[in-house]
Design a protein around this motif. Structure first.
Motif, mmCIF file in Angstrom:
data_model
loop_
_atom_site.group_PDB
_atom_site.id
_atom_site.type_symbol
_atom_site.label_atom_id
_atom_site.label_comp_id
_atom_site.label_asym_id
_atom_site.label_seq_id
_atom_site.Cartn_x
_atom_site.Cartn_y
_atom_site.Cartn_z
ATOM 1 N N ILE A 155 0.845 -1.187 0.000
ATOM 2 C CA ILE A 155 0.000 0.000 0.000
ATOM 3 C C ILE A 155 0.883 1.241 0.000
ATOM 4 O O ILE A 155 1.784 1.377 0.826
ATOM 5 C CB ILE A 155 -0.947 0.009 1.226
ATOM 6 N N TRP A 156 0.616 2.126 -0.951
ATOM 7 C CA TRP A 156 1.351 3.373 -1.078
ATOM 8 C C TRP A 156 0.461 4.537 -0.655
ATOM 9 O O TRP A 156 -0.761 4.442 -0.686
ATOM 10 C CB TRP A 156 1.751 3.616 -2.515
ATOM 11 N N THR A 157 1.102 5.640 -0.347
ATOM 12 C CA THR A 157 0.383 6.881 -0.092
ATOM 13 C C THR A 157 0.631 7.805 -1.280
ATOM 14 O O THR A 157 1.779 8.040 -1.656
ATOM 15 C CB THR A 157 0.870 7.540 1.220
ATOM 16 N N LEU A 158 -0.462 8.294 -1.880
ATOM 17 C CA LEU A 158 -0.374 9.219 -3.005
ATOM 18 C C LEU A 158 -1.020 10.542 -2.634
ATOM 19 O O LEU A 158 -2.118 10.566 -2.071
ATOM 20 C CB LEU A 158 -1.099 8.676 -4.241
ATOM 21 N N GLU A 200 -4.418 6.244 0.425
ATOM 22 C CA GLU A 200 -3.653 5.002 0.498
ATOM 23 C C GLU A 200 -4.228 4.128 -0.603
ATOM 24 O O GLU A 200 -5.451 3.982 -0.719
ATOM 25 C CB GLU A 200 -3.817 4.341 1.869
ATOM 26 N N ILE A 201 -3.347 3.558 -1.405
ATOM 27 C CA ILE A 201 -3.780 2.824 -2.591
ATOM 28 C C ILE A 201 -2.846 1.645 -2.835
ATOM 29 O O ILE A 201 -1.652 1.723 -2.550
ATOM 30 C CB ILE A 201 -3.817 3.776 -3.809
ATOM 31 N N LYS A 204 7.565 4.567 3.719
ATOM 32 C CA LYS A 204 7.758 3.163 3.383
ATOM 33 C C LYS A 204 6.391 2.523 3.094
ATOM 34 O O LYS A 204 5.453 2.695 3.870
ATOM 35 C CB LYS A 204 8.438 2.456 4.559
ATOM 36 N N PRO A 205 6.258 1.806 1.962
ATOM 37 C CA PRO A 205 4.995 1.119 1.687
ATOM 38 C C PRO A 205 4.650 0.162 2.819
ATOM 39 O O PRO A 205 5.532 -0.358 3.504
ATOM 40 C CB PRO A 205 5.274 0.342 0.399
ATOM 41 N N LYS A 206 3.361 -0.052 3.017
ATOM 42 C CA LYS A 206 2.943 -0.930 4.103
ATOM 43 C C LYS A 206 2.110 -2.083 3.558
ATOM 44 O O LYS A 206 1.586 -2.019 2.445
ATOM 45 C CB LYS A 206 2.176 -0.150 5.158
ATOM 46 N N SER A 207 1.996 -3.103 4.359
ATOM 47 C CA SER A 207 1.148 -4.238 3.996
ATOM 48 C C SER A 207 -0.307 -3.829 4.135
ATOM 49 O O SER A 207 -0.656 -3.027 5.010
ATOM 50 C CB SER A 207 1.429 -5.427 4.907
ATOM 51 N N PRO A 213 -8.871 1.776 -2.582
ATOM 52 C CA PRO A 213 -8.153 2.932 -2.055
ATOM 53 C C PRO A 213 -8.928 3.581 -0.909
ATOM 54 O O PRO A 213 -10.155 3.492 -0.852
ATOM 55 C CB PRO A 213 -8.055 3.879 -3.250
ATOM 56 N N GLN A 214 -8.172 4.229 -0.047
ATOM 57 C CA GLN A 214 -8.765 4.871 1.110
ATOM 58 C C GLN A 214 -8.320 6.329 1.157
ATOM 59 O O GLN A 214 -7.122 6.610 1.158
ATOM 60 C CB GLN A 214 -8.314 4.153 2.392
ATOM 61 N N LEU A 215 -9.307 7.233 1.183
ATOM 62 C CA LEU A 215 -8.994 8.645 1.337
ATOM 63 C C LEU A 215 -8.586 8.866 2.781
ATOM 64 O O LEU A 215 -9.340 8.544 3.696
ATOM 65 C CB LEU A 215 -10.223 9.498 0.993
#
Length: 145
Positions: free
Chosen positions: A2-5, A24-25, A118-121, A129-131
């Motif tokens: 999961i990344w944060t954009l 988070e996507i 750091k990307p997360k699990s 995706p989560q706003l």
């Protein structure tokens, strides 16, 4: 993973206030899915052409799928957007940013920045995706002037 954009509206015919959305996507999300996420986050109708491109800023563009703007095949680009995932785009070459251009008349331009966090699990209890943060109101797509 999961990344944060961070998705920031940089320009648009009717842009009046800062508009930033942080998501988070999943890194496996397609560019087409990102297109839909952006539209939903600013409450725009999905009724215009769009493109993704890279550049140092939004006026310095390099198309993702064609070097020649006159050689742009929109249907082929849409197919590519359905297939290309975020982890195929990132990391971008040094100095370049990813942009989303919606509605070639009103020219809504969004800068998409991948966080250095750091990307997360994925959390099994979260739907992605989560706003996670919203700064400023959504711009009006069709204001009544």
């Amino acid at each position: 993973m999961i990344w944060t954009l961070k998705i920031e509206c940089e320009w648009g015919r009717y842009l009046e206030e800062e508009c930033v959305r942080i998501f988070e996507i999943d890194e496996e999300s397609s560019l087409y899915e990102l297109h839909l996420i952006i539209l939903k986050s600013v409450e725009f109708d999905n009724d215009h052409l769009f493109e993704f491109f890279t550049g140092r800023h939004f006026r310095n563009r390099k198309p993702l799928f064609s070097e020649d703007a006159w050689d742009f095949d929109y249907e082929k680009a849409i197919d590519n957007y359905h297939q290309m995932t975020l982890n195929e785009i990132y990391p971008l070459p040094k100095g370049l940013k990813l942009f989303y251009h919606f509605d070639f008349g009103d020219d809504w331009i969004f800068k998409i920045t991948k966080s250095r966090k750091k990307p997360k699990s994925p959390d099994k209890d979260v739907e992605y995706p989560q706003l996670i943060e919203s700064i400023g109101p959504a711009p009006e797509q069709y204001p009544a002037y």
